[in-house]
Design a protein around this motif. Structure first.
Motif, short mmCIF file in Angstrom:
data_model
loop_
_atom_site.label_atom_id
_atom_site.label_comp_id
_atom_site.label_asym_id
_atom_site.label_seq_id
_atom_site.Cartn_x
_atom_site.Cartn_y
_atom_site.Cartn_z
N GLN A 1 -10.91 0.64 11.99
CA GLN A 1 -9.91 0.77 11.74
C GLN A 1 -9.91 2.06 12.42
OE1 GLN A 1 -7.13 -0.02 8.28
NE2 GLN A 1 -7.25 -1.71 8.28
N ASN A 2 -8.36 2.72 13.01
CA ASN A 2 -8.62 4.42 14.08
C ASN A 2 -8.47 4.70 12.55
OD1 ASN A 2 -6.48 6.00 14.32
ND2 ASN A 2 -6.83 5.92 16.39
N ASN A 3 -9.34 6.04 12.71
CA ASN A 3 -9.69 7.20 11.97
C ASN A 3 -8.28 7.26 11.33
OD1 ASN A 3 -12.20 6.90 12.03
ND2 ASN A 3 -12.43 8.41 13.31
N GLU A 4 -7.26 7.76 11.87
CA GLU A 4 -6.26 8.78 11.98
C GLU A 4 -5.12 7.23 10.40
OE1 GLU A 4 -5.49 11.49 12.61
OE2 GLU A 4 -7.18 11.88 13.68
N TYR A 5 -5.57 6.31 11.45
CA TYR A 5 -4.73 5.23 10.55
C TYR A 5 -5.13 5.43 9.12
CZ TYR A 5 -2.37 0.88 9.17
OH TYR A 5 -2.41 -0.12 8.91
N VAL A 6 -6.21 5.17 9.09
CA VAL A 6 -6.81 5.62 7.87
C VAL A 6 -6.41 6.47 6.96
CG1 VAL A 6 -8.99 4.74 6.53
CG2 VAL A 6 -8.89 3.55 8.16
N LEU A 7 -6.79 7.56 7.11
CA LEU A 7 -6.41 8.87 7.12
C LEU A 7 -4.99 8.98 5.96
CD1 LEU A 7 -7.60 11.18 5.16
CD2 LEU A 7 -6.66 12.41 6.81
N TRP A 8 -3.93 8.50 6.69
CA TRP A 8 -2.92 8.10 6.80
C TRP A 8 -2.71 7.31 5.26
CZ3 TRP A 8 1.16 11.34 7.06
CH2 TRP A 8 1.02 12.26 7.70
N SER A 9 -3.06 5.77 5.68
CA SER A 9 -2.94 4.27 4.87
C SER A 9 -3.61 5.38 3.44
CB SER A 9 -3.99 3.79 5.27
OG SER A 9 -5.72 4.39 5.45
N GLN A 10 -4.46 6.14 2.84
CA GLN A 10 -4.90 6.65 2.11
C GLN A 10 -4.03 7.62 1.32
OE1 GLN A 10 -8.32 5.80 -0.18
NE2 GLN A 10 -7.15 3.76 1.42
N LEU A 11 -3.17 8.49 2.16
CA LEU A 11 -2.54 9.71 1.67
C LEU A 11 -1.44 8.72 1.35
CD1 LEU A 11 -3.39 12.86 4.50
CD2 LEU A 11 -3.17 12.26 1.34
N ALA A 12 0.01 7.59 2.23
CA ALA A 12 1.02 7.04 1.76
C ALA A 12 0.62 7.26 0.28
CB ALA A 12 0.73 5.77 2.08
N PRO A 13 0.07 6.49 -0.62
CA PRO A 13 0.62 6.97 -2.49
C PRO A 13 0.82 7.60 -2.78
CG PRO A 13 -1.16 4.86 -1.33
CD PRO A 13 -1.10 5.74 0.00
N LEU A 14 0.32 8.86 -2.58
CA LEU A 14 0.08 9.95 -2.96
C LEU A 14 1.77 10.22 -2.60
CD1 LEU A 14 -2.93 11.97 -1.25
CD2 LEU A 14 -2.00 11.47 -3.95
N GLY A 15 2.25 10.11 -2.10
CA GLY A 15 4.48 9.50 -1.89
C GLY A 15 4.39 10.11 -3.52
N PHE A 16 4.53 9.40 -3.76
CA PHE A 16 4.45 8.12 -4.91
C PHE A 16 4.82 9.06 -6.13
CE2 PHE A 16 5.21 4.52 -2.79
CZ PHE A 16 6.62 4.36 -2.14
#
Length: 239
Positions: free
Chosen positions: A52-67
């Motif tokens: 997968q795209n590098n930026e997409y993977v990092l965003w997917s890991q940061l998204a749970p931090l929103g909660f």
């Protein structure tokens, strides 16, 4: 003549204020440690296995931090509100302290440090009512200790002589209204913990912004009063 230890212990308001500032500073700083940065190994492993795209993977890991960021913001605002309330009491309303008042404030600081546990619990189990109730109970203990210190200071004659009684009434009312709002927010978890979190967050924002609702209520009351004085119209009477 000997002076009993309890008569001289804990009399410095300045030292109590300094201790409180330190505890609040540490607690507010440690809250952010619950927001964990994604590890490089995890991100690179996902990239290699999923192509997968590098930026997409990092965003997917940061998204749970929103909660997890939501409880962090809630607790940071809560500590800010209670710090201001305590500093108002210590710096402007209390003339001197004693051993008992000092220990009440130390109990208040104990409840403040527990916010780290209750915040982490809520961030980990946001959909669980038990986690929400524990978080609310922590806020209740902080408010109860501050309310108790206020009443003890008045009972023990530790307040400044020039404090307007209206200020005392306003402070007491503000504390009770805040705790009533928090309790109502906790009760909303019967229907949804997310509704409880949203309501408590709005309550905290209200006490941070402190909008002047007095003029608004006076306008509403004036309009209602004028409407009552005008009475029913002729058409209503004839009908």
């Amino acid at each position: 003549m000997r002076t009993p230890y309890n008569f001289i212990a804990g009399q410095s308001v300045e030292r109590l204020t300094a201790l409180s500032d330190g505890v609040f500073a540490v607690a507010m700083t440690l809250l952010v440690l619950d927001l964990h940065v994604p590890t490089t190994e995890t991100v690179e492993q996902i990239i290699k296995t999923g192509h997968q795209n590098n930026e997409y993977v990092l965003w997917s890991q940061l998204a749970p931090l929103g909660f997890r960021f939501i409880p962090y913001m809630m607790s940071f605002l809560t500590l800010g509100v209670f710090w201001i309330a305590q500093q108002t009491q210590l710096n402007h309303l209390i003339a001197r302290s004693n051993r008992h008042l000092t220990w009440i404030h130390i109990a208040f600081l104990l409840a403040v440090t527990l916010i780290l546990f209750s915040t982490g619990l809520l961030a980990e189990f946001m959909a669980y009512r038990v986690a929400l109730v524990v978080y609310w109970f922590n806020i209740f203990l902080i408010g109860l200790a501050l309310f108790g210190s206020w009443h003890y200071a008045m009972w023990a004659g530790l307040m400044r002589k020039d404090v307007d009684p209206a200020v005392l009434y306003t402070n007491r009312r503000r504390n009770l209204i805040a705790q009533a709002f928090y309790a109502f927010g906790a009760l909303l978890c019967i229907f949804s913990t997310y509704a409880s979190i949203a309501f408590i967050f709005l309550v905290q924002l209200y006490f941070v912004v402190a909008p002047p609702l007095g003029p608004l209520w006076r306008r509403v009351a004036a309009r209602l009063h004028s409407s009552d004085r005008s009475g029913p119209s002729r058409d209503d009477i004839d009908g």
